[in-house]
Motif scaffolding. Structure first.
Motif, PDB file in Angstrom:
ATOM      1  N   SER A   1       0.824  -1.214   0.000  1.00  0.00           N
ATOM      2  CA  SER A   1       0.000   0.000   0.000  1.00  0.00           C
ATOM      3  C   SER A   1       0.853   1.256   0.000  1.00  0.00           C
ATOM      4  CB  SER A   1      -0.948  -0.006   1.201  1.00  0.00           C
ATOM      5  OG  SER A   1      -1.846  -1.094   1.117  1.00  0.00           O
ATOM      6  N   LEU A   2       1.952   1.244   0.746  1.00  0.00           N
ATOM      7  CA  LEU A   2       2.878   2.388   0.718  1.00  0.00           C
ATOM      8  C   LEU A   2       3.449   2.576  -0.682  1.00  0.00           C
ATOM      9  CD1 LEU A   2       4.807   1.709   4.053  1.00  0.00           C
ATOM     10  CD2 LEU A   2       3.391   3.733   3.567  1.00  0.00           C
ATOM     11  N   PHE A   3       3.826   1.482  -1.316  1.00  0.00           N
ATOM     12  CA  PHE A   3       4.406   1.525  -2.660  1.00  0.00           C
ATOM     13  C   PHE A   3       3.392   2.034  -3.686  1.00  0.00           C
ATOM     14  CE2 PHE A   3       5.580  -0.494  -6.717  1.00  0.00           C
ATOM     15  CZ  PHE A   3       6.923  -0.130  -6.814  1.00  0.00           C
ATOM     16  N   VAL A   4       2.189   1.513  -3.638  1.00  0.00           N
ATOM     17  CA  VAL A   4       1.151   1.942  -4.572  1.00  0.00           C
ATOM     18  C   VAL A   4       0.839   3.423  -4.367  1.00  0.00           C
ATOM     19  CG1 VAL A   4      -1.282   1.639  -5.209  1.00  0.00           C
ATOM     20  CG2 VAL A   4       0.180  -0.362  -4.896  1.00  0.00           C
ATOM     21  N   GLU A   5       0.731   3.842  -3.127  1.00  0.00           N
ATOM     22  CA  GLU A   5       0.485   5.262  -2.841  1.00  0.00           C
ATOM     23  C   GLU A   5       1.587   6.141  -3.426  1.00  0.00           C
ATOM     24  OE1 GLU A   5      -1.058   7.627   0.968  1.00  0.00           O
ATOM     25  OE2 GLU A   5       0.926   6.723   1.290  1.00  0.00           O
ATOM     26  N   ALA A   6       2.832   5.743  -3.233  1.00  0.00           N
ATOM     27  CA  ALA A   6       3.969   6.544  -3.701  1.00  0.00           C
ATOM     28  C   ALA A   6       4.000   6.656  -5.221  1.00  0.00           C
ATOM     29  CB  ALA A   6       5.276   5.933  -3.193  1.00  0.00           C
ATOM     30  N   HIS A   7       3.576   5.614  -5.917  1.00  0.00           N
ATOM     31  CA  HIS A   7       3.704   5.597  -7.372  1.00  0.00           C
ATOM     32  C   HIS A   7       2.434   5.969  -8.129  1.00  0.00           C
ATOM     33  CE1 HIS A   7       7.833   4.240  -7.635  1.00  0.00           C
ATOM     34  NE2 HIS A   7       7.576   3.533  -6.543  1.00  0.00           N
ATOM     35  N   THR A   8       1.302   5.922  -7.454  1.00  0.00           N
ATOM     36  CA  THR A   8       0.049   6.181  -8.173  1.00  0.00           C
ATOM     37  C   THR A   8      -0.774   7.322  -7.583  1.00  0.00           C
ATOM     38  OG1 THR A   8      -1.374   4.698  -6.881  1.00  0.00           O
ATOM     39  CG2 THR A   8      -0.109   3.713  -8.707  1.00  0.00           C
ATOM     40  N   GLY A   9      -0.491   7.699  -6.341  1.00  0.00           N
ATOM     41  CA  GLY A   9      -1.307   8.706  -5.685  1.00  0.00           C
ATOM     42  C   GLY A   9      -2.545   8.130  -5.009  1.00  0.00           C
ATOM     43  N   GLU A  10      -2.762   6.834  -5.153  1.00  0.00           N
ATOM     44  CA  GLU A  10      -3.870   6.152  -4.472  1.00  0.00           C
ATOM     45  C   GLU A  10      -3.706   6.349  -2.968  1.00  0.00           C
ATOM     46  OE1 GLU A  10      -7.242   3.530  -4.475  1.00  0.00           O
ATOM     47  OE2 GLU A  10      -6.187   4.359  -6.201  1.00  0.00           O
ATOM     48  N   ASP A  11      -4.786   6.522  -2.242  1.00  0.00           N
ATOM     49  CA  ASP A  11      -4.725   6.661  -0.789  1.00  0.00           C
ATOM     50  C   ASP A  11      -4.221   5.350  -0.185  1.00  0.00           C
ATOM     51  OD1 ASP A  11      -5.288   7.620   1.905  1.00  0.00           O
ATOM     52  OD2 ASP A  11      -7.065   6.333   1.817  1.00  0.00           O
ATOM     53  N   GLY A  12      -3.039   5.383   0.422  1.00  0.00           N
ATOM     54  CA  GLY A  12      -2.420   4.173   0.936  1.00  0.00           C
ATOM     55  C   GLY A  12      -3.202   3.512   2.046  1.00  0.00           C
ATOM     56  N   PHE A  13      -3.668   4.302   3.025  1.00  0.00           N
ATOM     57  CA  PHE A  13      -4.435   3.712   4.110  1.00  0.00           C
ATOM     58  C   PHE A  13      -5.766   3.178   3.592  1.00  0.00           C
ATOM     59  CE2 PHE A  13      -7.534   3.901   7.592  1.00  0.00           C
ATOM     60  CZ  PHE A  13      -6.954   2.973   8.436  1.00  0.00           C
ATOM     61  N   GLY A  14      -6.383   3.890   2.667  1.00  0.00           N
ATOM     62  CA  GLY A  14      -7.627   3.411   2.067  1.00  0.00           C
ATOM     63  C   GLY A  14      -7.422   2.090   1.347  1.00  0.00           C
ATOM     64  N   LEU A  15      -6.321   1.978   0.611  1.00  0.00           N
ATOM     65  CA  LEU A  15      -6.005   0.720  -0.067  1.00  0.00           C
ATOM     66  C   LEU A  15      -5.767  -0.380   0.956  1.00  0.00           C
ATOM     67  CD1 LEU A  15      -5.321  -1.005  -2.538  1.00  0.00           C
ATOM     68  CD2 LEU A  15      -2.990  -0.088  -2.424  1.00  0.00           C
ATOM     69  N   TRP A  16      -4.931  -0.098   1.941  1.00  0.00           N
ATOM     70  CA  TRP A  16      -4.637  -1.090   2.977  1.00  0.00           C
ATOM     71  C   TRP A  16      -5.937  -1.567   3.634  1.00  0.00           C
ATOM     72  CZ3 TRP A  16      -5.683  -1.229   8.178  1.00  0.00           C
ATOM     73  CH2 TRP A  16      -5.068  -2.256   8.896  1.00  0.00           C
ATOM     74  N   SER A  17      -6.857  -0.649   3.878  1.00  0.00           N
ATOM     75  CA  SER A  17      -8.119  -0.976   4.553  1.00  0.00           C
ATOM     76  C   SER A  17      -8.990  -1.927   3.749  1.00  0.00           C
ATOM     77  CB  SER A  17      -8.918   0.301   4.828  1.00  0.00           C
ATOM     78  OG  SER A  17      -8.235   1.121   5.731  1.00  0.00           O
ATOM     79  N   GLN A  18      -8.904  -1.859   2.430  1.00  0.00           N
ATOM     80  CA  GLN A  18      -9.772  -2.702   1.620  1.00  0.00           C
ATOM     81  C   GLN A  18      -9.157  -4.041   1.231  1.00  0.00           C
ATOM     82  OE1 GLN A  18     -10.613  -1.520  -2.545  1.00  0.00           O
ATOM     83  NE2 GLN A  18      -9.201   0.177  -2.211  1.00  0.00           N
ATOM     84  N   LEU A  19      -7.842  -4.194   1.415  1.00  0.00           N
ATOM     85  CA  LEU A  19      -7.194  -5.442   1.015  1.00  0.00           C
ATOM     86  C   LEU A  19      -7.576  -6.581   1.958  1.00  0.00           C
ATOM     87  CD1 LEU A  19      -3.604  -4.236   0.075  1.00  0.00           C
ATOM     88  CD2 LEU A  19      -5.523  -4.731  -1.461  1.00  0.00           C
ATOM     89  N   GLY A  20      -8.021  -7.683   1.379  1.00  0.00           N
ATOM     90  CA  GLY A  20      -8.338  -8.874   2.147  1.00  0.00           C
ATOM     91  C   GLY A  20      -7.181  -9.853   2.093  1.00  0.00           C
ATOM     92  N   LEU A  21      -7.433 -11.051   2.576  1.00  0.00           N
ATOM     93  CA  LEU A  21      -6.417 -12.101   2.572  1.00  0.00           C
ATOM     94  C   LEU A  21      -6.951 -13.294   1.818  1.00  0.00           C
ATOM     95  CD1 LEU A  21      -5.310 -11.914   6.297  1.00  0.00           C
ATOM     96  CD2 LEU A  21      -4.104 -11.016   4.318  1.00  0.00           C
ATOM     97  N   PRO A  22      -6.427 -13.622   0.684  1.00  0.00           N
ATOM     98  CA  PRO A  22      -5.403 -12.893  -0.060  1.00  0.00           C
ATOM     99  C   PRO A  22      -6.032 -11.810  -0.941  1.00  0.00           C
ATOM    100  CG  PRO A  22      -5.876 -14.924  -1.209  1.00  0.00           C
ATOM    101  CD  PRO A  22      -6.739 -14.909   0.040  1.00  0.00           C
ATOM    102  N   SER A  23      -5.197 -10.990  -1.483  1.00  0.00           N
ATOM    103  CA  SER A  23      -5.602  -9.940  -2.405  1.00  0.00           C
ATOM    104  C   SER A  23      -4.398  -9.589  -3.267  1.00  0.00           C
ATOM    105  CB  SER A  23      -6.090  -8.711  -1.639  1.00  0.00           C
ATOM    106  OG  SER A  23      -5.087  -8.250  -0.756  1.00  0.00           O
ATOM    107  N   PHE A  24      -4.621  -8.764  -4.295  1.00  0.00           N
ATOM    108  CA  PHE A  24      -3.479  -8.329  -5.096  1.00  0.00           C
ATOM    109  C   PHE A  24      -3.781  -7.016  -5.803  1.00  0.00           C
ATOM    110  CE2 PHE A  24      -5.803 -11.223  -7.927  1.00  0.00           C
ATOM    111  CZ  PHE A  24      -5.868 -10.522  -9.120  1.00  0.00           C
ATOM    112  N   VAL A  25      -2.707  -6.385  -6.214  1.00  0.00           N
ATOM    113  CA  VAL A  25      -2.758  -5.126  -6.942  1.00  0.00           C
ATOM    114  C   VAL A  25      -1.933  -5.324  -8.210  1.00  0.00           C
ATOM    115  CG1 VAL A  25      -2.137  -2.679  -6.877  1.00  0.00           C
ATOM    116  CG2 VAL A  25      -2.938  -3.815  -4.797  1.00  0.00           C
ATOM    117  N   VAL A  26      -2.438  -4.833  -9.325  1.00  0.00           N
ATOM    118  CA  VAL A  26      -1.714  -4.923 -10.592  1.00  0.00           C
ATOM    119  C   VAL A  26      -1.312  -3.507 -11.006  1.00  0.00           C
ATOM    120  CG1 VAL A  26      -1.821  -5.596 -13.024  1.00  0.00           C
ATOM    121  CG2 VAL A  26      -3.017  -6.970 -11.284  1.00  0.00           C
ATOM    122  N   LEU A  27      -0.017  -3.323 -11.234  1.00  0.00           N
ATOM    123  CA  LEU A  27       0.511  -2.059 -11.745  1.00  0.00           C
ATOM    124  C   LEU A  27       1.063  -2.306 -13.137  1.00  0.00           C
ATOM    125  CD1 LEU A  27       2.491  -0.810  -8.607  1.00  0.00           C
ATOM    126  CD2 LEU A  27       0.136  -0.278  -9.241  1.00  0.00           C
TER     127      LEU A  27
END
Length: 112
Positions: free
Chosen positions: A71-97
């Motif tokens: 989430s920190l990485f995605v926030e830094a590179h995309t501007g996505e809200d990092g805490f918001g992303l972290w909050s929605q990620l389940g187990l398991p989950s993934f992000v595609v860049l």
């Protein structure tokens, strides 16, 4: 290696969520664990950078890690809200860049 939290106690859901919220809100302060969010991100970002330059540019690369540093990485590179992303990620989950520019292509918050 995600985020050095060896000096933290086991927290319940509410206090853990608040600690993570503080981590994102104060990335330059060691608010949860032995290192700052900025330090964890710098280490992870450097590792991803080394990985990407070591592979053919047309090759897909898969990285497996914990939700906080992703989430920190995605926030830094995309501007996505990092805490918001972290909050929605389940187990398991993934992000595609997109590899070319690290722009956000897809969030799969829960894989069933």
């Amino acid at each position: 290696h995600e985020h050095d939290r060896r000096n933290t106690a086991l927290l319940g859901d509410g206090p853990f969520r608040q600690a993570i919220r503080s981590l994102f809100a104060h990335p330059n302060d060691p608010v949860f664990g032995k290192e700052t969010a900025a330090d964890a991100l710098a280490r992870f970002d450097a590792a991803i950078g080394r990985l990407l330059v070591s592979r053919d540019p047309d090759e897909d690369v898969i990285v497996v890690s914990h939700g906080t540093v992703i989430s920190l990485f995605v926030e830094a590179h995309t501007g996505e809200d990092g805490f918001g992303l972290w909050s929605q990620l389940g187990l398991p989950s993934f992000v595609v860049l997109r590899r070319a520019d690290l722009s956000l292509e897809r969030i799969e918050a829960k894989v069933s």
